[in-house]
Design an enzyme around this catalytic site. Sequence first.
Site, mmCIF file in Angstrom:
data_model
loop_
_atom_site.group_PDB
_atom_site.id
_atom_site.type_symbol
_atom_site.label_atom_id
_atom_site.label_comp_id
_atom_site.label_asym_id
_atom_site.label_seq_id
_atom_site.Cartn_x
_atom_site.Cartn_y
_atom_site.Cartn_z
ATOM 1 N N GLU A 1 0.617 -1.529 0.167
ATOM 2 C CA GLU A 1 -0.127 0.056 -0.391
ATOM 3 C C GLU A 1 1.103 1.430 -0.371
ATOM 4 O O GLU A 1 1.806 0.943 0.226
ATOM 5 C CB GLU A 1 -0.771 -0.399 1.327
ATOM 6 C CG GLU A 1 -2.687 -0.342 0.867
ATOM 7 C CD GLU A 1 -2.351 -1.868 1.122
ATOM 8 O OE1 GLU A 1 -3.776 -2.457 0.568
ATOM 9 O OE2 GLU A 1 -1.907 -2.686 1.802
ATOM 10 N N THR A 2 -0.077 2.067 -0.605
ATOM 11 C CA THR A 2 0.664 3.376 -0.717
ATOM 12 C C THR A 2 -0.934 4.453 0.267
ATOM 13 O O THR A 2 -1.310 4.523 -0.372
ATOM 14 C CB THR A 2 1.553 3.969 -1.923
ATOM 15 O OG1 THR A 2 1.798 3.278 -2.434
ATOM 16 C CG2 THR A 2 1.496 5.499 -2.240
#
Length: 264
Positions: free
Chosen positions: A43-44
């Site tokens: 994830e970002t």
Amino acid sequence: MFHVDAFTDTLYKGNPAAVVLLEDEWLPEWQMQKIAFENNLSETAFVKSLDDERHFGIRWFTPTVEVPLCGHATLASAFVLFSIHKDLNQIIFDTMQVGQLIVVRGDDGCFVMDFPNRMPKETIDTIPEALLKGLNFAPQKVLRNEQAYFVIYDDEQKVRESDPDLKQLIKLIPYCVIVTAPSNYADYDFVSRFFAPDHGIAEDPVTGSAHAGLAPYWAEVLGKSKLSAYQVSARGGKLFCEVKTERVFIAGNAVLFSGGFVYA
């Protein structure tokens, strides 16, 4: 942008997340997705300030999709913000699909996240063929919530030795797959692993959001409201959970790997 290892106090363990701090407005969705794809992490998180210094908006992107909830990138974002705003003890995140998430700085160095209780309530009597074909051990039980199928085993070793066929699991869209069992060791109450091939993630190293469902399930089975958990991926990660009627508190550590700027 900061690169943080979450649910660990040791570099190169836990789950790495990127945290992008935005100055004013959200970037276009296509640009946030491109940045997440370029980062190639589970994830970002994109974070922007709202109406006061402890109130922020947050959105999460895997390399291929935006997701409604992410635990480790929320923990990583709180870690970054607490590092910048050293006088804060509480941060409020506004999300698009799960309401507000509150993170508190603990006295023991952990960060405590307040998540919705996502207890898997639906027992699957007719298990999908793709799930059965995708598993190398027959499940003891299968449940489901809005995020994933929960494959219950009776022994930790089956979780550790799971080698799923991701070509089968991807057919279960929009659901991910969690395999879990009681721990064989006194240090932890239960263990798990998390597979999300339809999100561009073969195996997520440590999944905070999954424990919003795992912790309530094991709390009921084991008859206790406070639990310690270990996600037995290659990197591994520790989580501490407390289950309430409608909420699940999930705590963990984080450590900074790197920081820089995005020039996209």
